[in-house]
Design an enzyme around this catalytic site. Structure first.
Site, short mmCIF file in Angstrom:
data_model
loop_
_atom_site.label_atom_id
_atom_site.label_comp_id
_atom_site.label_asym_id
_atom_site.label_seq_id
_atom_site.Cartn_x
_atom_site.Cartn_y
_atom_site.Cartn_z
N GLU A 228 3.53 24.15 16.27
CA GLU A 228 3.68 24.50 17.68
C GLU A 228 4.90 25.39 17.90
OE1 GLU A 228 1.42 23.97 19.70
OE2 GLU A 228 0.24 22.39 18.72
N CYS B 88 2.53 14.30 22.97
CA CYS B 88 3.05 15.13 21.87
C CYS B 88 4.04 16.17 22.40
CB CYS B 88 1.90 15.84 21.16
SG CYS B 88 0.79 14.73 20.26
N HIS C 291 0.69 19.84 14.93
CA HIS C 291 -0.55 19.13 15.22
C HIS C 291 -1.48 19.19 14.01
CE1 HIS C 291 -0.11 18.89 19.78
NE2 HIS C 291 -0.54 17.71 19.40
#
Length: 202
Positions: A78, A141, A163
């Site tokens: 991310e 998250c 992820h």
């Protein structure tokens, strides 16, 4: 000695498994003196608070947060954590915030401080699907990711969220992209070894 901190999440929603939980348990069983691994609850008001306590207690040299995003086919590093909690489903405590600010005094977003391009390069070299993701969503998250980046904002500790694809056992109809646990363990080893080399070369 370099100390790396890894976290994963328990199962949530309709999912009875979470590959990040299994990776953390694998690390806890196969003790590495360079790695501290912790399992976190999928609960908005607990995950960030517990994580901040663990960071202050562990004093890590790098932080790698893991969670699953069923539907993705690659390890997704991310790029950004946003200052918003908005849940499409309730968390494991039944809470379901909508457009809630995470940190009133915080910026709109933080960028990962992991060596994202290098990690993806090393994962590809190991024949493991990997990519950059522009959004960690607005669920627990992302909330955890934001809390950690806010906590470490004035430090030189690299941190970020990755992820993971679902496990094959999570795709009951065979239509969901998956990645076997053995490959995900190899991916985590690659990430941690790369981080360790980066830190020790500084």
């Amino acid at each position: 000695m370099t100390k790396l901190m890894v976290t994963g999440f328990e199962p949530f929603g309709r999912w009875e498994e979470n590959p990040s939980e299994q990776l953390v348990k694998h690390l806890q069983v196969n003790r590495d003196p360079h790695v501290e691994a912790f399992l976190l609850p999928v609960v908005f008001h607990e995950a960030g608070r517990k994580m901040k306590e663990l960071i202050r207690h562990t004093n890590p040299d790098a932080v790698v947060m893991l969670g699953t995003a069923p539907g993705r086919a690659a390890w997704s590093i991310e790029r950004t954590a946003v200052n918003t909690e908005s849940a499409p489903i309730a968390d494991n405590s039944g809470e379901q915030p909508e457009d809630r600010i995470i940190e009133e005094t915080g910026p709109f977003a933080y960028r990962t401080t992991l060596p994202r391009s290098r990690l993806i390069q090393e994962l590809h070299a190991a024949n493991i699907p990997a990519e950059t993701s522009e959004s960690a969503g607005t669920y627990v998250c992302n909330s955890l990711f934001y809390h950690v980046m806010h906590e470490l904002n004035d430090s030189y500790v690299p941190a970020g969220f990755i992820h993971l694809p679902a496990l094959p056992s999570m795709s009951l109809d065979g239509k969901l992209p998956t990645m076997p646990l053995s490959m995900q363990q190899e991916a985590l080893d690659t990430v941690l070894n790369t981080l360790k080399k980066e830190i020790e070369s500084c």
